[in-house]
Enzyme design. Structure first.
Site, PDB file in Angstrom:
ATOM      1  N   LYS A  36       1.323  10.086   5.632  1.00  0.00           N
ATOM      2  CA  LYS A  36       1.372   8.669   6.004  1.00  0.00           C
ATOM      3  C   LYS A  36       2.658   7.988   5.521  1.00  0.00           C
ATOM      4  CE  LYS A  36      -3.651   8.158   6.469  1.00  0.00           C
ATOM      5  NZ  LYS A  36      -4.810   7.247   6.287  1.00  0.00           N
ATOM      6  N   ARG A  87     -10.744  10.028   1.357  1.00  0.00           N
ATOM      7  CA  ARG A  87     -10.653  10.778   2.621  1.00  0.00           C
ATOM      8  C   ARG A  87     -11.764  11.819   2.717  1.00  0.00           C
ATOM      9  NH1 ARG A  87      -4.003  11.264   2.694  1.00  0.00           N
ATOM     10  NH2 ARG A  87      -3.622   9.021   2.697  1.00  0.00           N
ATOM     11  N   GLU A 131       7.409  -6.816   1.850  1.00  0.00           N
ATOM     12  CA  GLU A 131       6.083  -6.766   2.473  1.00  0.00           C
ATOM     13  C   GLU A 131       5.298  -8.052   2.167  1.00  0.00           C
ATOM     14  OE1 GLU A 131       4.789  -4.778   4.577  1.00  0.00           O
ATOM     15  OE2 GLU A 131       5.874  -2.881   4.447  1.00  0.00           O
ATOM     16  N   LYS A 144      -2.125  -1.588  -3.837  1.00  0.00           N
ATOM     17  CA  LYS A 144      -3.002  -0.414  -3.795  1.00  0.00           C
ATOM     18  C   LYS A 144      -2.174   0.848  -3.901  1.00  0.00           C
ATOM     19  CE  LYS A 144      -6.068   1.905  -0.618  1.00  0.00           C
ATOM     20  NZ  LYS A 144      -6.578   1.955   0.712  1.00  0.00           N
ATOM     21  N   TYR A 146     -14.802   0.994  -7.333  1.00  0.00           N
ATOM     22  CA  TYR A 146     -16.046   1.759  -7.234  1.00  0.00           C
ATOM     23  C   TYR A 146     -16.856   1.637  -8.516  1.00  0.00           C
ATOM     24  CZ  TYR A 146     -13.493   3.449  -3.262  1.00  0.00           C
ATOM     25  OH  TYR A 146     -12.778   3.481  -2.093  1.00  0.00           O
ATOM     26  N   LYS A 197       0.862  -1.176   0.000  1.00  0.00           N
ATOM     27  CA  LYS A 197       0.000   0.000   0.000  1.00  0.00           C
ATOM     28  C   LYS A 197       0.899   1.226   0.000  1.00  0.00           C
ATOM     29  CE  LYS A 197      -3.611   2.479   2.406  1.00  0.00           C
ATOM     30  NZ  LYS A 197      -4.660   2.459   3.422  1.00  0.00           N
ATOM     31  N   SER A 209     -10.082   5.441  -5.074  1.00  0.00           N
ATOM     32  CA  SER A 209     -11.001   6.557  -5.289  1.00  0.00           C
ATOM     33  C   SER A 209     -10.498   7.554  -6.334  1.00  0.00           C
ATOM     34  CB  SER A 209     -11.263   7.260  -3.962  1.00  0.00           C
ATOM     35  OG  SER A 209     -10.041   7.690  -3.368  1.00  0.00           O
TER      36      SER A 209
HETATM   37  C1  PBG Z   1      -7.080   3.907   5.203  1.00  0.00           C
HETATM   38  C2  PBG Z   1      -7.595   3.586   3.851  1.00  0.00           C
HETATM   39  C3  PBG Z   1      -7.463   4.444   2.761  1.00  0.00           C
HETATM   40  C4  PBG Z   1      -8.102   3.818   1.694  1.00  0.00           C
HETATM   41  C5  PBG Z   1      -8.602   2.598   2.142  1.00  0.00           C
HETATM   42  N1  PBG Z   1      -8.286   2.474   3.486  1.00  0.00           N
HETATM   43  C6  PBG Z   1      -6.880   5.789   2.652  1.00  0.00           C
HETATM   44  C7  PBG Z   1      -5.615   6.120   3.327  1.00  0.00           C
HETATM   45  O1  PBG Z   1      -4.738   5.271   3.528  1.00  0.00           O
HETATM   46  O2  PBG Z   1      -5.476   7.285   3.680  1.00  0.00           O
HETATM   47  C8  PBG Z   1      -8.188   4.427   0.325  1.00  0.00           C
HETATM   48  C9  PBG Z   1      -9.131   3.822  -0.633  1.00  0.00           C
HETATM   49  C10 PBG Z   1      -9.420   4.687  -1.802  1.00  0.00           C
HETATM   50  O3  PBG Z   1      -8.788   5.748  -2.043  1.00  0.00           O
HETATM   51  O4  PBG Z   1     -10.337   4.312  -2.551  1.00  0.00           O
HETATM   52  N2  PBG Z   1      -6.957   2.898   6.107  1.00  0.00           N
END
Ligand code: PBG
Length: 321
Positions: free
Chosen positions: A215, A203, A231, A246, A311, A193, A272
């Protein structure tokens, strides 16, 4: 003369030689839950995607089931006053999220329901772990994640999805689940990730952006590929049933790398921001959104992802009907 075009000369031939095809069964549809009743609000940066209160969420799931979508990933939008430093609400059995998981599994036992294990939707700091003096504490966070995963398993989750990127969380959660008698609950690890700009609309949807900092001390640097193998080795050894990459489209090389090196199914999260880009361009008439959707999803599958969180799931299913 060798003429590769012969294999493209008609739709019939193209269908015969087609190597990869996305089906509705490959997809997991992420859903956003909000508090309240009879409430449905559109995420402004994600046209066509809504936050649903529990009652309407159940109706949404029913309509998805009719389209053949059977797998869902549920994310909570938590009211600000319920957030704290330790994400206590994440393992409160009275929480809207946990009650909704039970309601979904009670009403639609055939669904595959995946939950999110991370502190950020419940954290007053907006981070995936406990923040102390500006640092994200790893091992202290594991304890919260374990409680959260166990509570979700008790509520009926089929798959828990740790999206937090703390070290050691897969092994820790596996042990907590097994000790609790939930050895059948699967873990989909958010393995690679990345710290990504493409999470912006998510968010917005959850109002979960970090209050300070970013992050980057826990999510991966987008410049790195080899690190994804480290990982993946850890998550595999710690017992993950699926390895996820991701975001998806900017990381097709990473999907392929994990596909080539691991025998467990690979998943990819078409996030997203990837959705928002296609929607925004399509709205402006700059691209054909439907075609861009099918091409994007197919390229993710071609790279090696058997499972795609997207989505677009409902729109894709409607197109295939
Ligand atoms: C956080 C989390 C995120 C997403 C899924 N779980 C965002 C982040 O790490 O700030 C993002 C999913 C998306 O953008 O569709 N635990």
């Amino acid at each position: 003369m060798r003429r590769p075009r012969r294999n493209r000369k008609s739709e019939g031939i193209r269908a015969l030689v087609r190597e990869h095809e996305v089906t509705v069964k490959d997809l997991i549809f992420p859903l956003f839950l909000i508090e309240g009743e009879k409430t449905k609000t559109e995420v402004s940066s994600m046209p066509g995607i809504y936050r649903f209160s529990q009652d309407l969420l159940l109706k949404e799931i029913e309509s998805c089931l009719k389209l053949g979508i059977n797998a869902f990933a549920l994310f909570p939008n938590v009211n600000e006053e319920l957030k704290d430093k330790y994400a206590t609400e994440s393992h409160n059995v009275q929480s809207t999220y946990l009650k909704t998981i039970s309601a979904i599994k009670q009403e639609f036992p055939e669904t595959v329901l995946m939950t999110d294990v991370a502190m950020d939707p419940y954290s007053s700091d907006g981070h995936d772990g406990i923040v102390k003096n500006g640092e994200i504490l790893n091992d202290e966070t594991l304890i919260v994640l374990g409680k959260m995963a166990l509570a979700q398993a008790r509520a009926g989750a089929d798959i828990v999805g740790p999206s937090d990127m703390m070290d050691g969380r897969i092994g820790y959660i596996r042990e907590v689940l097994d000790d609790g008698g939930f050895e059948k609950v699967s873990i989909m690890a958010y393995t690679a990730k990345y710290a990504s700009a493409f999470y912006g609309p998510f968010r917005d949807a959850l109002n979960s952006a970090p209050k300070a900092g970013d992050k980057k001390t826990y999510q991966m640097d987008f410049a790195n590929q080899a690190e994804a193998l480290i990982e993946a080795e850890l998550d595999f050894a710690e017992g993950a049933d699926f390895l996820m990459v991701k975001p998806a489209l900017p990381y097709l090389d990473v999907i392929k790398l994990l596909f080539d090196n691991f025998e467990v199914p690979i998943a990819a999260y078409n996030v997203s921001g990837e959705y928002a880009m296609v929607k925004a361009a399509a709205k402006n008439g700059w691209i054909d959104g439907e075609k861009a959707m099918v091409e994007s999803l197919t390229s993710i599958k071609r790279a090696g992802a058997k499972i795609i969180l997207t989505y677009f799931a409902k729109e894709f299913a409607q197109l295939r009907k």
